[in-house]
Design an enzyme around this catalytic site. Structure first.
Site, PDB file in Angstrom:
ATOM      1  N   GLY A  66       0.429  -4.650   1.114  1.00 33.68           N
ATOM      2  CA  GLY A  66      -0.863  -4.627   0.426  1.00 33.68           C
ATOM      3  C   GLY A  66      -0.798  -5.241  -0.972  1.00 33.68           C
ATOM      4  N   ALA A  71       0.870  -1.164   0.000  1.00 32.32           N
ATOM      5  CA  ALA A  71       0.000   0.000   0.000  1.00 32.32           C
ATOM      6  C   ALA A  71       0.914   1.223   0.000  1.00 32.32           C
ATOM      7  CB  ALA A  71      -0.875  -0.026   1.242  1.00 32.32           C
ATOM      8  N   GLU A  84      -1.132  -8.829  -0.434  1.00 35.93           N
ATOM      9  CA  GLU A  84      -2.516  -9.129  -0.030  1.00 35.93           C
ATOM     10  C   GLU A  84      -3.416  -9.179  -1.261  1.00 35.93           C
ATOM     11  OE1 GLU A  84      -1.861  -5.919   3.029  1.00 35.93           O
ATOM     12  OE2 GLU A  84      -3.336  -7.128   4.072  1.00 35.93           O
ATOM     13  N   GLU A 118       4.746  -5.112   7.096  1.00 31.79           N
ATOM     14  CA  GLU A 118       4.064  -4.009   7.785  1.00 31.79           C
ATOM     15  C   GLU A 118       4.618  -3.737   9.179  1.00 31.79           C
ATOM     16  OE1 GLU A 118       2.533  -6.334   5.993  1.00 31.79           O
ATOM     17  OE2 GLU A 118       0.991  -5.417   4.747  1.00 31.79           O
TER      18      GLU A 118
HETATM   19  N1  CAA Z   1       4.607   3.053  -0.906  1.00 30.13           N
HETATM   20  C1  CAA Z   1       5.000   4.183  -1.487  1.00 30.13           C
HETATM   21  N2  CAA Z   1       6.113   4.289  -2.230  1.00 30.13           N
HETATM   22  C2  CAA Z   1       6.863   3.198  -2.381  1.00 30.13           C
HETATM   23  C3  CAA Z   1       6.525   1.967  -1.795  1.00 30.13           C
HETATM   24  C4  CAA Z   1       5.328   1.915  -1.025  1.00 30.13           C
HETATM   25  N3  CAA Z   1       4.886   0.780  -0.464  1.00 30.13           N
HETATM   26  N4  CAA Z   1       7.477   1.053  -2.112  1.00 30.13           N
HETATM   27  C5  CAA Z   1       8.367   1.705  -2.879  1.00 30.13           C
HETATM   28  N5  CAA Z   1       8.008   2.985  -3.049  1.00 30.13           N
HETATM   29  C6  CAA Z   1       8.684   4.040  -3.787  1.00 30.13           C
HETATM   30  C7  CAA Z   1       9.916   4.565  -3.052  1.00 30.13           C
HETATM   31  O1  CAA Z   1       9.525   5.511  -2.074  1.00 30.13           O
HETATM   32  C8  CAA Z   1      10.686   5.174  -4.193  1.00 30.13           C
HETATM   33  O2  CAA Z   1      10.078   6.384  -4.543  1.00 30.13           O
HETATM   34  P1  CAA Z   1      10.963   7.755  -4.676  1.00 30.13           P
HETATM   35  O3  CAA Z   1      11.836   7.478  -5.887  1.00 30.13           O
HETATM   36  O4  CAA Z   1       9.931   8.797  -4.909  1.00 30.13           O
HETATM   37  O5  CAA Z   1      11.764   7.881  -3.422  1.00 30.13           O
HETATM   38  C9  CAA Z   1      10.420   4.209  -5.345  1.00 30.13           C
HETATM   39  O6  CAA Z   1       9.206   3.513  -5.007  1.00 30.13           O
HETATM   40  C10 CAA Z   1      11.510   3.181  -5.536  1.00 30.13           C
HETATM   41  O7  CAA Z   1      11.697   2.518  -4.306  1.00 30.13           O
HETATM   42  P2  CAA Z   1      13.123   2.310  -3.599  1.00 30.13           P
HETATM   43  O8  CAA Z   1      14.048   3.409  -3.973  1.00 30.13           O
HETATM   44  O9  CAA Z   1      12.893   2.091  -2.137  1.00 30.13           O
HETATM   45  O10 CAA Z   1      13.589   0.965  -4.326  1.00 30.13           O
HETATM   46  P3  CAA Z   1      14.629  -0.137  -3.768  1.00 30.13           P
HETATM   47  O11 CAA Z   1      14.908  -1.029  -4.906  1.00 30.13           O
HETATM   48  O12 CAA Z   1      15.763   0.525  -3.073  1.00 30.13           O
HETATM   49  O13 CAA Z   1      13.810  -0.939  -2.635  1.00 30.13           O
HETATM   50  C11 CAA Z   1      11.880  -2.089  -1.747  1.00 30.13           C
HETATM   51  C12 CAA Z   1      12.706  -1.712  -2.995  1.00 30.13           C
HETATM   52  C13 CAA Z   1      12.711  -3.012  -0.846  1.00 30.13           C
HETATM   53  C14 CAA Z   1      10.629  -2.782  -2.206  1.00 30.13           C
HETATM   54  C15 CAA Z   1      11.557  -0.801  -0.958  1.00 30.13           C
HETATM   55  O14 CAA Z   1      10.990   0.147  -1.860  1.00 30.13           O
HETATM   56  C16 CAA Z   1      10.565  -0.995   0.160  1.00 30.13           C
HETATM   57  O15 CAA Z   1      10.923  -1.488   1.214  1.00 30.13           O
HETATM   58  N6  CAA Z   1       9.304  -0.560  -0.078  1.00 30.13           N
HETATM   59  C17 CAA Z   1       8.263  -0.610   0.953  1.00 30.13           C
HETATM   60  C18 CAA Z   1       7.770  -2.023   1.181  1.00 30.13           C
HETATM   61  C19 CAA Z   1       6.737  -2.032   2.282  1.00 30.13           C
HETATM   62  O16 CAA Z   1       7.002  -1.724   3.420  1.00 30.13           O
HETATM   63  N7  CAA Z   1       5.496  -2.410   1.921  1.00 30.13           N
HETATM   64  C20 CAA Z   1       4.395  -2.481   2.868  1.00 30.13           C
HETATM   65  C21 CAA Z   1       3.691  -1.172   2.913  1.00 30.13           C
HETATM   66  S1  CAA Z   1       2.531  -1.089   4.241  1.00 30.13           S
HETATM   67  C22 CAA Z   1       1.137  -1.875   3.657  1.00 30.13           C
HETATM   68  O17 CAA Z   1       1.118  -2.403   2.575  1.00 30.13           O
HETATM   69  C23 CAA Z   1      -0.034  -1.806   4.583  1.00 30.13           C
HETATM   70  C24 CAA Z   1      -1.182  -2.631   4.203  1.00 30.13           C
HETATM   71  O18 CAA Z   1      -1.143  -3.838   4.294  1.00 30.13           O
HETATM   72  C25 CAA Z   1      -2.426  -2.018   3.821  1.00 30.13           C
END
Ligand code: CAA
Length: 260
Positions: A111, A66, A114, A134
């Site tokens: 998400g 998400a 999911e 998460e």
């Molecule tokens: N939400 C918003 N933006 C996201 C994102 C997310 N879940 N995942 C990645 N992005 C964005 C980054 O912020 C970045 O944007 P900017 O260039 O504007 O900074 C872009 O996508 C590229 O990402 P990274 O530079 O981080 O890429 P990476 O290759 O270094 O890392 C990754 C990849 C390990 C997937 C890392 O992006 C990451 O950890 N992302 C988040 C994963 C996460 O925590 N997901 C769960 C979210 S909470 C949720 O989903 C709640 C729910 O159940 C409802």
């Protein structure tokens, strides 16, 4: 319906939804989820579509979760509405007649995972990565992950993934029963289309009823679920496809199902 964050293609008998925010790793914001919800409704009501596929654009992600940038400042009430939107989308995928295949072409996190787990079948590329991270953000999954993950992989593995936030590779996800099959990245969509067409060649009412029986029967007491199966089995003998399919077998012909 016009979409900004997704691409929708009809390649009958298959409908394909591609989440199209690759620069944000296809993170699911509200707009994207509403668009996928709309596209699921649109494709599932098309008579010539028998299987839906959901995938992500680019080579890096199916959906990396998400959208954290949208969630960061949500109030409790707004977070509840955001969660409900994710739940509505995932439940819609489970309730439509057509099987839905997730073609996971990279990160399938939070998400995003999911959403994949609400799909009937998950095929993945070798570079795919799966997890519910998460807890790293001090929240729990909000689109049904706590429930659908343990139903797929069991309590032991499910608990471990949910408490550690650990990310696993495609082979590990397959071994634990989270996903169905792993393919080389450049073959994933061809394989997914091949599997989709195979399903689409079967009796569509039978496939739809099998989907419904699994969805509705899974949480029922066994005797109640088995009774629904008997009713559905009998009901299918009122269809033209049943007569056609069994006659085709006896006459050694290939059946052509019409869905009636
Ligand atoms: N939400 C918003 N933006 C996201 C994102 C997310 N879940 N995942 C990645 N992005 C964005 C980054 O912020 C970045 O944007 P900017 O260039 O504007 O900074 C872009 O996508 C590229 O990402 P990274 O530079 O981080 O890429 P990476 O290759 O270094 O890392 C990754 C990849 C390990 C997937 C890392 O992006 C990451 O950890 N992302 C988040 C994963 C996460 O925590 N997901 C769960 C979210 S909470 C949720 O989903 C709640 C729910 O159940 C409802």
């Amino acid at each position: 319906m016009a979409f900004e964050n997704i691409l929708v293609e009809k390649k009958p008998p298959v409908g394909i939804i591609t989440i199209n925010r690759p620069e944000q790793l296809n993170a699911l914001n509200s707009k994207t989820m509403m668009e996928i919800y709309g596209a699921v409704g649109e494709l599932s009501s098309s008579e010539d579509i028998r299987v839906l596929v959901i995938t992500g654009s680019g080579k890096k992600a199916f959906a990396a979760g998400a959208d954290i940038k949208e969630m960061v400042n949500l109030s409790v009430t707004q977070a509840r509405a955001f969660s409900e939107l994710g739940h509505r989308l995932c439940t819609a995928i489970e309730e439509i007649q057509q099987p839905v295949i997730a073609a996971v072409n990279g990160f399938s996190l939070g998400g995003g995972n999911e959403l994949a787990m609400a799909c009937d079948i998950i095929y993945a590329s070798e570079n795919a990565r799966f997890g519910q991270p998460e807890v790293n953000l001090a929240v729990v999954p909000g689109f049904g992950g706590t429930q659908r993950l343990v139903r797929r992989v069991g309590l032991a593995k499910g608990r471990e993934l949910l408490y550690t936030g650990e990310i696993v590779n495609a082979q590990e996800a397959k071994t634990m029963g989270m996903i169905n099959e792993v393919y080389p990245a450049d073959e994933l969509m061809d394989k997914v289309m091949e599997r989709s067409r195979l399903i689409a060649s079967k009796g569509p009412l039978a496939v739809a009823q099998a989907k419904r029986l699994i969805y509705q029967g899974f949480d029922l007491p066994l005797c109640g679920a088995l009774e629904i199966e008997r009713q559905v089995f009998a009901g299918l003998f009122g269809t033209n496809d049943q007569r056609h399919g069994m006659k085709a077998f006896i006459e050694k012909k290939k059946p052509e199902y019409k869905g009636n």
